[in-house]
Design a protein around this motif. Structure first.
Motif, PDB file in Angstrom:
ATOM      1  N   ALA A  59      70.206  98.419 116.945  1.00 38.34           N
ATOM      2  CA  ALA A  59      69.797  99.781 117.337  1.00 38.34           C
ATOM      3  C   ALA A  59      68.706 100.309 116.423  1.00 38.34           C
ATOM      4  CB  ALA A  59      71.001 100.717 117.324  1.00 38.34           C
ATOM      5  N   SER A  62      65.305  98.670 116.730  1.00 39.99           N
ATOM      6  CA  SER A  62      64.556  98.971 117.965  1.00 39.99           C
ATOM      7  C   SER A  62      63.873 100.326 117.927  1.00 39.99           C
ATOM      8  CB  SER A  62      65.510  98.919 119.164  1.00 39.99           C
ATOM      9  OG  SER A  62      66.440 100.006 119.104  1.00 39.99           O
ATOM     10  N   ASN A  66      61.287 101.705 120.798  1.00 43.34           N
ATOM     11  CA  ASN A  66      61.994 102.384 121.883  1.00 43.34           C
ATOM     12  C   ASN A  66      62.254 103.834 121.480  1.00 43.34           C
ATOM     13  OD1 ASN A  66      63.948 103.320 123.785  1.00 43.34           O
ATOM     14  ND2 ASN A  66      64.540 101.197 124.209  1.00 43.34           N
ATOM     15  N   GLU A  69      65.869 105.169 122.244  1.00 41.57           N
ATOM     16  CA  GLU A  69      66.887 104.769 121.277  1.00 41.57           C
ATOM     17  C   GLU A  69      66.788 105.612 120.005  1.00 41.57           C
ATOM     18  OE1 GLU A  69      69.353 102.700 121.404  1.00 41.57           O
ATOM     19  OE2 GLU A  69      68.999 101.917 123.416  1.00 41.57           O
TER      20      GLU A  69
END
Length: 270
Positions: A59, A62, A66, A69
């Motif tokens: 997580a 990323s 992203n 996220e």
């Protein structure tokens, strides 16, 4: 009325008297503090981004690829720390940009006209007029004449207007104008009225100069004298254009070229 509300009433009625401090040092100091805060926040954000890029947690790794996220990270294990820092940077950037833009606008405001400042000082001092004696730390703000701006921009930078407003109007007031009071112990001269007089003088001169040049050239028989007069009238025209208008240099050149053609036509007609 007394004190600040009396000063405010005067400045509201006569905008040219709205003279205040621009607090240059405090404005710049505030911008410098915000700049320092942003530099530190940027350093913290870059370090956190690098740490998350190297994280073994999918997580966190990323976040740099992203946005969803990153922005929706939960508060567990501090995984939302980067997004909180982004929001803090965003708020601080908004504050910094607003401070810079506002200061750029304030710094463009003109300094007060010396006559307007003198009139304000006199109005505050004289018992028959404002008769205001401020007692706080701001009591000498207008007397010191430092770091002041005029809230209302000057109606024109036209040189004829400035001569009429700054030189001839005080002379007129000292001679005759002081006897024509529109309010108790107060004489007011409208900038717009003075500007109209300056514009009228400019129009009259602009109308008379080409005709005068043609008439003079018509009466001169010697060609060398005519050519000299054409040069003299052209220089006179460009000088008047620079002195009596707010035109840019390119506009002065263009108008002067057109005027020289008119003078040449008058010379040929003669």
């Amino acid at each position: 009325m007394k004190g600040y509300n009396k000063i405010a009433a005067l400045m509201g009625k006569y905008p040219e008297s709205a003279i205040v401090s621009q607090f240059s040092d405090l404005n710049i100091q505030n911008i410098l503090y915000l700049q320092a805060e942003l530099i530190q926040l940027r350093k913290d954000l870059r370090e956190l981004e690098d740490a998350n890029d190297r994280s073994l947690e999918p997580a966190k790794a990323s976040f740099s690829r992203n946005w969803y996220e990153l922005s929706s990270a939960e508060e567990t294990n501090g995984s939302d720390e980067q997004w909180k820092l982004v929001l803090l940077v965003r708020a601080k950037l908004k504050e910094y940009n607003e401070a810079v833009l506002l200061w750029s606008q304030i710094s463009k405001l003109p300094p007060p006209n010396p006559n307007d400042l003198k009139n304000l000082q006199e109005w505050m001092r004289r018992p028959a007029m404002g008769n205001i004696r401020l007692t706080g730390n701001d009591r000498n703000i207008w007397a010191e004449e430092k770091d002041l701006i005029s809230v209302r921009s000057q109606i024109s930078d036209n040189k004829v207007f400035r001569i009429l407003a700054d030189t001839l109007t005080p002379l007129y007031h000292a001679s005759f104008g002081r006897y024509h009071k529109y309010a108790p112990n107060t004489v007011h001269y409208s900038d717009s009225a003075i500007f109209r007089i300056a514009s009228f003088l400019g129009v009259v001169l602009a109308s008379m100069l080409p005709v005068t040049a043609i008439v003079v050239l018509y009466r001169v028989a010697v060609m060398s004298t005519r050519l000299g007069l054409v040069g003299a009238f052209t220089a006179m025209f460009s000088g008047c254009l620079w002195f009596m208008t707010d035109g840019r240099l390119i506009e002065v050149f263009s108008a002067t070229s057109a005027a020289s053609c008119v003078f040449d036509d008058g010379d040929e007609g003669a």
